[in-house]
Design a protein around this motif. Structure first.
Motif, short mmCIF file in Angstrom:
data_model
loop_
_atom_site.label_atom_id
_atom_site.label_comp_id
_atom_site.label_asym_id
_atom_site.label_seq_id
_atom_site.Cartn_x
_atom_site.Cartn_y
_atom_site.Cartn_z
N ASN A 1 0.84 -1.19 0.00
CA ASN A 1 0.00 0.00 0.00
C ASN A 1 0.87 1.24 0.00
OD1 ASN A 1 -1.94 1.97 0.36
ND2 ASN A 1 -2.37 1.45 2.49
N PRO A 2 1.04 1.91 -1.15
CA PRO A 2 1.85 3.13 -1.19
C PRO A 2 1.09 4.31 -0.62
CG PRO A 2 0.94 2.68 -3.36
CD PRO A 2 0.52 1.54 -2.49
N VAL A 3 1.79 5.13 0.19
CA VAL A 3 1.21 6.36 0.74
C VAL A 3 2.15 7.51 0.42
CG1 VAL A 3 -0.02 5.15 2.57
CG2 VAL A 3 2.29 5.98 3.00
N SER A 4 1.70 8.72 0.66
CA SER A 4 2.54 9.89 0.36
C SER A 4 3.72 9.97 1.33
CB SER A 4 1.72 11.17 0.44
OG SER A 4 1.37 11.45 1.79
N VAL A 5 4.75 10.68 0.90
CA VAL A 5 5.91 10.88 1.77
C VAL A 5 5.49 11.59 3.05
CG1 VAL A 5 8.14 12.05 1.99
CG2 VAL A 5 7.52 10.94 -0.17
N GLU A 6 4.63 12.59 2.92
CA GLU A 6 4.19 13.37 4.08
C GLU A 6 3.42 12.51 5.07
OE1 GLU A 6 5.19 15.75 0.71
OE2 GLU A 6 3.64 14.20 0.88
N ALA A 7 2.51 11.70 4.56
CA ALA A 7 1.70 10.85 5.44
C ALA A 7 2.57 9.81 6.13
CB ALA A 7 0.59 10.16 4.64
N TYR A 8 3.52 9.24 5.39
CA TYR A 8 4.38 8.21 5.97
C TYR A 8 5.32 8.80 7.02
CZ TYR A 8 7.31 4.07 6.30
OH TYR A 8 7.99 2.97 6.76
N GLU A 9 5.84 9.99 6.73
CA GLU A 9 6.72 10.64 7.70
C GLU A 9 5.97 10.91 9.01
OE1 GLU A 9 9.36 14.71 8.28
OE2 GLU A 9 8.88 14.02 6.26
N GLN A 10 4.75 11.40 8.91
CA GLN A 10 3.96 11.67 10.11
C GLN A 10 3.69 10.39 10.89
OE1 GLN A 10 3.21 14.65 11.33
NE2 GLN A 10 2.32 13.61 13.13
N GLU A 11 3.38 9.34 10.16
CA GLU A 11 3.11 8.04 10.80
C GLU A 11 4.34 7.52 11.54
OE1 GLU A 11 2.64 3.61 9.03
OE2 GLU A 11 1.23 5.11 8.22
N ARG A 12 5.50 7.62 10.90
CA ARG A 12 6.74 7.11 11.50
C ARG A 12 7.18 7.98 12.68
NH1 ARG A 12 7.17 2.47 11.71
NH2 ARG A 12 4.95 2.82 11.56
N LYS A 13 6.95 9.27 12.59
CA LYS A 13 7.29 10.15 13.72
C LYS A 13 6.46 9.79 14.95
CE LYS A 13 8.80 14.43 11.40
NZ LYS A 13 8.42 15.83 11.14
N GLU A 14 5.19 9.54 14.73
CA GLU A 14 4.31 9.19 15.85
C GLU A 14 4.73 7.86 16.47
OE1 GLU A 14 0.36 9.24 14.26
OE2 GLU A 14 0.34 11.43 13.99
N ALA A 15 5.22 6.96 15.65
CA ALA A 15 5.59 5.63 16.15
C ALA A 15 6.99 5.59 16.75
CB ALA A 15 5.49 4.61 15.02
N LEU A 16 7.92 6.38 16.17
CA LEU A 16 9.34 6.23 16.51
C LEU A 16 10.01 7.49 17.04
CD1 LEU A 16 10.28 4.22 13.29
CD2 LEU A 16 9.90 3.27 15.56
N GLY A 17 9.28 8.59 17.08
CA GLY A 17 9.88 9.87 17.47
C GLY A 17 10.33 10.64 16.25
#
Length: 282
Positions: A220-236
């Motif tokens: 499932n490809p997502v936008s760079v912006e959406a993925y960055e936000q998701e990873r920040k929430e999960a990993l800092g």
């Protein structure tokens, strides 16, 4: 010939140490670790070495013929001097050869670019050291995807921002083999090698994981912006930004590179299927 491996307690350092023991015997391999106790399981002499402390390496590199400098994990701004501490200590101790573990990647266009640029600076420092040198530019490891397999299965998908970009994966075991040859054979001196395997898409990766693990994942490809936000929430913020930058690099083709692995290792790189099977078995 005495060979030292820095960050010996880490996963890449451990892989190189194990291969060197097979090649030249444990009495000729020295591990260097910031916390020596964490590397005692390797069964070799372990010396203390904190990249921030030049004096550690003035002692740790005594009597060493060749050293593998495993790239540090600190902030990019700090890593250049940390690596210089090892390079300067190697020169002072009469070390003959230095091999550096660098990375493949885009130097300007992603959030991961500062890490790549700091590696390129260390490459220049190694090349200017006056020692014999070899540089490996590592591809992205396959292992983290497999360590995350339970999450993928729970979610039913692999989701990131790589889109249709191709990534030439490698594994720590493959790199361990290649770096041992690069340390031991003088024919590699003065070379920069891209240490990667075949390039595949994320959809192809999902298909291979399904084959080996009996899963039913989709990509499932997502936008760079959406993925960055998701990873920040999960990993800092720091790690999240870095991870998103890595996958953005895949998206724009920074990891779709030709391989020099066979030149470095003397044998072809394992396929993605073979690597995933090997990790699952181990």
């Amino acid at each position: 010939m005495k060979i030292a491996v820095t960050s010996a307690s880490g996963q890449l350092g451990t892989a190189v140490v194990k291969q060197l023991i097979k090649e030249i015997g444990k009495e000729n391999v020295i591990g260097i670790a910031r916390t020596p106790e964490k590397a005692e399981h390797l069964g070799i002499e372990i010396r203390k070495g904190d990249y921030n402390k030049r004096q550690d390496f003035d002692k740790a590199l005594q009597g060493i013929d060749a050293v593998l400098l495993v790239s540090g994990m600190d902030d990019p701004k700090k890593r250049i001097q940390q690596h210089r501490n090892v390079i300067e200590a190697a020169k002072q101790n009469g070390v003959q050869k230095i091999v550096y573990t660098s990375i493949v990647g885009e130097e300007n266009k992603t959030a991961f670019s500062p890490v790549v640029k700091s590696n390129r600076e260390s490459e220049k420092d190694v090349q200017a050291s006056g020692l014999d040198w070899v540089i490996g530019r590592n591809g992205i490891y396959i292992e983290p995807d497999l360590e995350y397999i339970d999450n993928y299965v729970e979610e039913g998908e692999i989701r990131n921002c790589a889109a249709d970009g191709r990534c030439a994966y490698t594994s720590r075991e493959e790199l361990g083999y290649a770096y041992a040859q690069m340390l031991l054979d003088a024919k590699h001196n003065g070379q920069v090698y891209k240490l990667v395997g075949e390039a595949i898409t994320q959809a192809e990766l999902a298909g291979i994981i399904n084959l080996v693990y009996g899963a039913n994942l989709t990509y499932n490809p997502v936008s760079v912006e959406a993925y960055e936000q998701e990873r920040k929430e999960a990993l800092g913020d720091f790690i999240g930004t870095i991870i998103a930058g890595i996958y953005e690099g895949i998206k724009i083709g920074a990891n779709d590179v030709s391989s020099d692995f066979e030149k470095a290792a003397g044998r072809p790189h394992k396929s993605v299927l073979e690597m995933i099977k090997a990790v699952k078995t181990n």
